[in-house]
Design a protein around this motif. Structure first.
Motif, PDB file in Angstrom:
ATOM      1  N   ARG A 104      -2.155 -34.426 -20.124  1.00 30.56           N
ATOM      2  CA  ARG A 104      -2.131 -34.951 -21.405  1.00 30.56           C
ATOM      3  C   ARG A 104      -0.995 -35.502 -22.152  1.00 30.56           C
ATOM      4  O   ARG A 104      -1.322 -36.451 -22.813  1.00 30.56           O
ATOM      5  CB  ARG A 104      -2.363 -33.428 -22.324  1.00 30.56           C
ATOM      6  N   GLU A 105       0.065 -35.042 -21.682  1.00 33.46           N
ATOM      7  CA  GLU A 105       1.336 -35.749 -22.264  1.00 33.46           C
ATOM      8  C   GLU A 105       1.421 -37.274 -21.642  1.00 33.46           C
ATOM      9  O   GLU A 105       1.894 -38.134 -22.524  1.00 33.46           O
ATOM     10  CB  GLU A 105       2.565 -35.044 -21.625  1.00 33.46           C
TER      11      GLU A 105
ATOM     12  N   PRO B 177      -5.250 -30.378 -17.816  1.00 36.37           N
ATOM     13  CA  PRO B 177      -4.444 -30.525 -18.809  1.00 36.37           C
ATOM     14  C   PRO B 177      -3.056 -31.019 -18.508  1.00 36.37           C
ATOM     15  O   PRO B 177      -2.348 -31.355 -19.491  1.00 36.37           O
ATOM     16  CB  PRO B 177      -4.482 -28.943 -19.090  1.00 36.37           C
TER      17      PRO B 177
ATOM     18  N   LEU C 274      -6.349 -36.510 -28.628  1.00 39.44           N
ATOM     19  CA  LEU C 274      -5.214 -37.743 -28.421  1.00 39.44           C
ATOM     20  C   LEU C 274      -5.430 -38.591 -29.919  1.00 39.44           C
ATOM     21  O   LEU C 274      -4.333 -39.489 -30.070  1.00 39.44           O
ATOM     22  CB  LEU C 274      -5.455 -38.682 -27.539  1.00 39.44           C
TER      23      LEU C 274
ATOM     24  N   SER D  64     -10.736 -33.711 -19.282  1.00 44.45           N
ATOM     25  CA  SER D  64      -9.562 -33.073 -20.180  1.00 44.45           C
ATOM     26  C   SER D  64      -9.201 -31.716 -19.622  1.00 44.45           C
ATOM     27  O   SER D  64      -8.014 -31.166 -19.422  1.00 44.45           O
ATOM     28  CB  SER D  64      -9.361 -33.252 -21.572  1.00 44.45           C
ATOM     29  N   GLU D  65     -10.351 -30.774 -19.459  1.00 43.36           N
ATOM     30  CA  GLU D  65     -10.163 -29.456 -19.390  1.00 43.36           C
ATOM     31  C   GLU D  65      -9.732 -28.993 -18.128  1.00 43.36           C
ATOM     32  O   GLU D  65      -9.086 -28.241 -17.694  1.00 43.36           O
ATOM     33  CB  GLU D  65     -11.504 -28.569 -19.539  1.00 43.36           C
TER      34      GLU D  65
ATOM     35  N   PHE E 270      -7.874 -38.232 -17.831  1.00 49.25           N
ATOM     36  CA  PHE E 270      -7.695 -37.136 -18.789  1.00 49.25           C
ATOM     37  C   PHE E 270      -8.605 -37.050 -19.727  1.00 49.25           C
ATOM     38  O   PHE E 270      -9.605 -36.090 -20.066  1.00 49.25           O
ATOM     39  CB  PHE E 270      -6.309 -37.162 -19.429  1.00 49.25           C
ATOM     40  N   CYS E 271      -9.172 -38.274 -20.212  1.00 48.12           N
ATOM     41  CA  CYS E 271     -10.288 -38.437 -21.326  1.00 48.12           C
ATOM     42  C   CYS E 271     -11.638 -37.952 -20.411  1.00 48.12           C
ATOM     43  O   CYS E 271     -12.455 -37.611 -21.334  1.00 48.12           O
ATOM     44  CB  CYS E 271     -10.334 -39.904 -21.679  1.00 48.12           C
TER      45      CYS E 271
ATOM     46  N   ALA F 227      -1.172 -39.195 -23.655  1.00 44.72           N
ATOM     47  CA  ALA F 227      -0.744 -39.379 -25.289  1.00 44.72           C
ATOM     48  C   ALA F 227       0.436 -40.474 -25.133  1.00 44.72           C
ATOM     49  O   ALA F 227       0.466 -41.428 -26.121  1.00 44.72           O
ATOM     50  CB  ALA F 227      -0.236 -38.195 -25.626  1.00 44.72           C
TER      51      ALA F 227
ATOM     52  N   VAL G 184     -10.653 -35.254 -27.400  1.00 49.53           N
ATOM     53  CA  VAL G 184      -9.633 -34.707 -26.425  1.00 49.53           C
ATOM     54  C   VAL G 184      -8.306 -34.357 -27.089  1.00 49.53           C
ATOM     55  O   VAL G 184      -7.345 -33.925 -26.594  1.00 49.53           O
ATOM     56  CB  VAL G 184      -9.550 -35.507 -25.103  1.00 49.53           C
TER      57      VAL G 184
END
Length: 438
Positions: free
Chosen positions: A390-391, A387, A417, A383-384, A379-380, A394, A415
């Protein structure tokens, strides 16, 4: 109809053969062409894939083997791509050159995000694309965005199940499903290409005599080409290999097999021979075109050491050989930009493979949630494009902390976080500065 396959490595060609034997491309009723490409820095002095020992065992699966280097000579396969205005014309020329008048049923490519595979995909159009993976990069996100005319044609991702329980991120942003290949067909391919043992190996060390294979029960070092990728300097890479050799000697090994990376050239072996002579170690250098997996099959080393090579995973996963890593910490620190496609492979190896210390001791890495770590790093990196991760990312950061080894604070902030830090408050002016400012 014709099926067109592309490969730049022997390991990739073995993966294709394994997929064929597993029935992933249907019965061999039409024409099958294999395009081979040499992507070394100077491909003119590097043996071609189809010249490698053992390739004869794979050749029977193809009706023709053609060289992409010869098609585009004198241009380099990794650098050249057709300009948009040239694509229709060059596509027709390539179709004529390969006699594709009857149409292409399927195009099968590796490393789809970059040339030469991306170039081939742009020129051979109007057919579905299968992507196959030849390494750990399949577990990371797609390196570069693909145009819809390419991504919309990709139907599946074939890959060896190198990390059980881990699902590839590659091409998931385009909705491409992953299809793991069975281990037994790949083992069968290895048996084919390993018989007889590869002849182009030579021994160097304090004896200086020739040999045809490494000593059974010895150790093995896997070379890469980190300096060519500008991750480390040439001297640092040479010292990394030397450090691996010294650590193996500290463990009591006196016979070591060194497998250079096919794209690295011969200078790594030359420098390691000098260290081996100083240590009194018998060093066997495998031929450049001999796959590491063939060495596993024939030499059966007692321990395989490398930095973050995919072959570390095949040694352990497919052969049950103990493995160890050295140098991942340096690579993780040096990789730039953060979205560098080598980041996921080095993260997986660093998090799962035992670590070899200079004194020869081996320690297990700390236990970690590998799927969570890979999803968070992925994700890092992109990230775009991901998406939906993301959860999970995190949650991983909240549970395990920022882990500077794998995450950069600046990247986590960019991003979303980590919260953006407040700008520093200006220091109050001294009486003198206030007086001067009036």
């Amino acid at each position: 109809m014709t099926q067109v396959f592309y490969s730049s490595t022997f390991f990739g060609a073995m993966t294709l053969a394994s997929a064929m034997d597993a029935g992933r491309f249907g019965p061999h009723t039409g024409r099958r062409i294999l395009l081979v490409s040499g992507n070394a820095s100077v491909p003119e002095v590097t043996p071609a894939l189809d010249e490698a020992p053992g390739f004869a065992a794979l050749r029977r699966r193809f009706d023709e083997v053609r060289s992409w280097n010869e098609v585009i000579a004198p241009l380099h396969p990794s650098d050249w791509k057709a300009r948009i205005i040239e694509v229709p014309m060059l596509g027709r020329l390539l179709s004529s050159h390969l006699s594709l008048d009857d149409g292409v049923e399927e195009l099968v490519l590796e490393s789809i995000a970059v040339p030469p595979a991306r170039t081939v995909a742009a020129l051979i159009r109007d057919c579905p694309i299968t992507v196959y993976s030849d390494g750990l990069m399949s577990y990371g996100p797609t390196r570069d965005p693909l145009p819809l005319e390419i991504s919309g044609r990709i139907t599946r991702l074939l890959h060896l199940d190198l990390v059980p329980g881990l699902t590839p991120l590659l091409l998931t942003e385009a909705g491409v499903p992953a299809d793991p290949l069975p281990d037994d067909t790949f083992h069968h391919i290895l048996t084919e290409v390993s018989t007889p043992p590869p002849p182009d190996q030579a021994t160097y060390g304090n004896t200086g005599g020739p040999a045809t294979h490494g000593s059974p029960g010895g150790a093995m070092i896997l070379g890469q080409y980190l300096s060519a990728l500008e991750i480390v300097t040439a001297d640092e890479e040479a010292e990394l290999h030397a450090g691996m050799l010294r650590a193996l000697v500290a463990r009591g090994h006196t016979n070591v097999l060194f497998k250079p990376h096919p794209a690295a050239g011969r200078h790594h072996a030359r420098r390691l021979r000098e260290v081996a002579a100083e240590l009194g170690v018998e060093l066997t250098v495998a031929g450049e075109t001999v796959p590491a997996e063939v060495c596993f099959q024939t030499a059966r080393p007692a321990l395989v050491v490398g930095c973050f090579s995919t072959a570390l995973m095949t040694a352990h996963r497919l052969f049950g050989i103990p493995v160890a890593t050295m140098g991942c910490d340096i690579v993780l620190e040096r990789l730039v930009p953060y979205e560098n496609s080598n980041r996921i492979p080095v993260t997986i190896v660093d998090a799962t493979v035992p670590r070899l210390a200079p004194d020869g001791s081996i320690t297990d890495p700390p236990q970690t949630d590998l799927p969570g770590l890979v999803n968070a790093v992925g994700f890092c990196m992109q990230s775009e494009n991901h998406p939906s991760l993301r959860e999970a990312a995190a949650r991983y950061i909240e549970t395990h902390g920022t882990q500077a080894r794998y995450f950069k604070t600046r990247r986590l902030t960019s991003v979303g976080l980590l919260p953006t830090p407040d700008p520093p408050k200006p220091k109050p002016l001294s009486r003198l500065r206030r007086a001067l400012s009036r």
